[in-house]
Scaffold this motif. Structure first.
Motif, PDB file in Angstrom:
ATOM      1  N   ARG A   1       0.757  -1.269  -0.099  1.00 15.98           N
ATOM      2  CA  ARG A   1      -0.121   0.063   0.151  1.00 15.98           C
ATOM      3  C   ARG A   1       0.762   1.269  -0.037  1.00 15.98           C
ATOM      4  N   ALA A   2       1.893   1.132   0.852  1.00 21.21           N
ATOM      5  CA  ALA A   2       2.855   2.373   0.803  1.00 21.21           C
ATOM      6  C   ALA A   2       3.478   2.624  -0.567  1.00 21.21           C
ATOM      7  N   GLY A   3       3.863   1.418  -1.417  1.00 21.79           N
ATOM      8  CA  GLY A   3       4.404   1.524  -2.775  1.00 21.79           C
ATOM      9  C   GLY A   3       3.470   1.933  -3.618  1.00 21.79           C
ATOM     10  N   ALA A   4       2.131   1.721  -3.692  1.00 23.44           N
ATOM     11  CA  ALA A   4       1.110   2.007  -4.214  1.00 23.44           C
ATOM     12  C   ALA A   4       0.728   3.641  -4.268  1.00 23.44           C
ATOM     13  N   ARG A   5       1.084   4.083  -2.931  1.00 19.44           N
ATOM     14  CA  ARG A   5       0.965   5.662  -2.938  1.00 19.44           C
ATOM     15  C   ARG A   5       2.156   6.249  -3.175  1.00 19.44           C
ATOM     16  N   GLY A   6       3.327   5.417  -3.530  1.00 19.51           N
ATOM     17  CA  GLY A   6       4.585   6.060  -3.797  1.00 19.51           C
ATOM     18  C   GLY A   6       5.182   6.708  -2.554  1.00 19.51           C
ATOM     19  N   MET A   7       5.210   6.032  -1.606  1.00 18.68           N
ATOM     20  CA  MET A   7       5.802   6.717  -0.269  1.00 18.68           C
ATOM     21  C   MET A   7       6.290   5.374   0.622  1.00 18.68           C
ATOM     22  N   SER A   8       7.179   5.770   1.417  1.00 18.68           N
ATOM     23  CA  SER A   8       7.856   5.003   2.291  1.00 18.68           C
ATOM     24  C   SER A   8       6.734   4.312   3.395  1.00 18.68           C
ATOM     25  N   VAL A   9       7.123   2.962   3.819  1.00 19.69           N
ATOM     26  CA  VAL A   9       6.442   2.426   4.905  1.00 19.69           C
ATOM     27  C   VAL A   9       6.348   3.145   5.867  1.00 19.69           C
ATOM     28  N   ASN A  10       7.300   3.954   6.372  1.00 23.57           N
ATOM     29  CA  ASN A  10       7.281   4.704   7.506  1.00 23.57           C
ATOM     30  C   ASN A  10       6.534   5.825   7.312  1.00 23.57           C
ATOM     31  N   LYS A  11       6.606   6.627   6.105  1.00 22.14           N
ATOM     32  CA  LYS A  11       5.613   7.626   5.920  1.00 22.14           C
ATOM     33  C   LYS A  11       4.157   7.220   5.810  1.00 22.14           C
ATOM     34  N   TYR A  12       3.870   6.100   5.341  1.00 26.20           N
ATOM     35  CA  TYR A  12       2.500   5.496   5.258  1.00 26.20           C
ATOM     36  C   TYR A  12       1.880   5.399   6.435  1.00 26.20           C
ATOM     37  N   ILE A  13       2.759   4.670   7.402  1.00 28.50           N
ATOM     38  CA  ILE A  13       2.407   4.395   8.744  1.00 28.50           C
ATOM     39  C   ILE A  13       2.037   5.753   9.545  1.00 28.50           C
ATOM     40  N   GLU A  14       2.885   6.519   9.382  1.00 23.10           N
ATOM     41  CA  GLU A  14       2.966   7.985  10.210  1.00 23.10           C
ATOM     42  C   GLU A  14       1.582   8.510   9.563  1.00 23.10           C
ATOM     43  N   GLU A  15       1.176   8.588   8.293  1.00 25.72           N
ATOM     44  CA  GLU A  15       0.083   9.287   7.881  1.00 25.72           C
ATOM     45  C   GLU A  15      -1.198   8.698   8.378  1.00 25.72           C
ATOM     46  N   LEU A  16      -1.194   7.320   8.326  1.00 22.88           N
ATOM     47  CA  LEU A  16      -2.226   6.329   8.923  1.00 22.88           C
ATOM     48  C   LEU A  16      -2.663   7.131  10.453  1.00 22.88           C
ATOM     49  N   VAL A  17      -1.584   6.975  11.234  1.00 22.21           N
ATOM     50  CA  VAL A  17      -1.868   7.242  12.642  1.00 22.21           C
ATOM     51  C   VAL A  17      -2.348   8.526  12.676  1.00 22.21           C
ATOM     52  N   ARG A  18      -1.745   9.658  11.976  1.00 22.32           N
ATOM     53  CA  ARG A  18      -2.383  10.966  11.899  1.00 22.32           C
ATOM     54  C   ARG A  18      -3.797  11.117  11.586  1.00 22.32           C
ATOM     55  N   GLN A  19      -4.050  10.422  10.604  1.00 20.17           N
ATOM     56  CA  GLN A  19      -5.294  10.200   9.989  1.00 20.17           C
ATOM     57  C   GLN A  19      -6.394   9.745  11.040  1.00 20.17           C
ATOM     58  N   ASP A  20      -5.986   8.718  11.916  1.00 19.57           N
ATOM     59  CA  ASP A  20      -6.868   8.108  12.687  1.00 19.57           C
ATOM     60  C   ASP A  20      -7.130   8.755  13.859  1.00 19.57           C
ATOM     61  N   VAL A  21      -6.081   9.507  14.312  1.00 16.69           N
ATOM     62  CA  VAL A  21      -6.105  10.560  15.464  1.00 16.69           C
ATOM     63  C   VAL A  21      -7.035  11.632  15.276  1.00 16.69           C
ATOM     64  N   GLY A  22      -6.885  12.385  13.909  1.00 17.99           N
ATOM     65  CA  GLY A  22      -7.849  13.419  13.606  1.00 17.99           C
ATOM     66  C   GLY A  22      -9.166  13.034  13.305  1.00 17.99           C
ATOM     67  N   GLU A  23      -9.224  11.941  12.663  1.00 19.10           N
ATOM     68  CA  GLU A  23     -10.627  11.598  12.165  1.00 19.10           C
ATOM     69  C   GLU A  23     -11.525  10.936  13.414  1.00 19.10           C
ATOM     70  N   ALA A  24     -10.897  10.241  14.366  1.00 22.28           N
ATOM     71  CA  ALA A  24     -11.750   9.775  15.488  1.00 22.28           C
ATOM     72  C   ALA A  24     -12.449  10.736  16.379  1.00 22.28           C
ATOM     73  N   GLY A  25     -11.558  11.789  16.569  1.00 18.42           N
ATOM     74  CA  GLY A  25     -12.053  13.142  17.155  1.00 18.42           C
ATOM     75  C   GLY A  25     -13.224  13.618  16.514  1.00 18.42           C
ATOM     76  N   GLN A  26     -12.952  14.000  15.249  1.00 24.56           N
ATOM     77  CA  GLN A  26     -13.914  14.527  14.329  1.00 24.56           C
ATOM     78  C   GLN A  26     -15.114  13.683  14.147  1.00 24.56           C
ATOM     79  N   THR A  27     -15.078  12.492  13.753  1.00 27.33           N
ATOM     80  CA  THR A  27     -16.014  11.520  13.592  1.00 27.33           C
ATOM     81  C   THR A  27     -17.195  11.627  14.853  1.00 27.33           C
ATOM     82  N   PHE A  28     -16.407  11.347  15.910  1.00 24.90           N
ATOM     83  CA  PHE A  28     -17.267  11.375  17.189  1.00 24.90           C
ATOM     84  C   PHE A  28     -18.107  12.681  17.277  1.00 24.90           C
ATOM     85  N   VAL A  29     -17.284  13.802  17.437  1.00 26.07           N
ATOM     86  CA  VAL A  29     -17.934  15.234  17.501  1.00 26.07           C
ATOM     87  C   VAL A  29     -19.360  15.273  16.421  1.00 26.07           C
TER      88      VAL A  29
END
Length: 75
Positions: free
Chosen positions: A21-49
């Motif tokens: 999935r990281a390769g398909a997006r043209g990014m490193s695994v590190n960057k992919y996981i970092e973005e997933l975590v940021r997305q999860d943290v941001g979306e979880a709060g916004q989704t709940f509200v």
């Protein structure tokens, strides 16, 4: 921002999926996981509200009827 190393153990299927999935997006695994975590943290709060706001809007009249100041015996 300073970077911190984080070592994570996952099964081979998960590791392969992360690499693909990281390769398909043209990014490193590190960057992919970092973005997933940021997305999860941001979306979880916004989704709940947003869900809470939608719920209150949908049932506003029910709450007003049940808990409003006009309720008999609670003036």
């Amino acid at each position: 921002m300073a970077k911190t190393q984080l070592n994570v153990r996952v099964d081979e299927v998960t590791a392969r999926a992360a690499r693909e999935r990281a390769g398909a997006r043209g990014m490193s695994v590190n960057k992919y996981i970092e973005e997933l975590v940021r997305q999860d943290v941001g979306e979880a709060g916004q989704t709940f509200v947003q869900a809470a706001a939608d719920f209150m809007k949908q049932y506003e009249s029910v709450f007003a009827e049940e808990f409003g100041p006009e309720r008999e015996g609670h003036r």
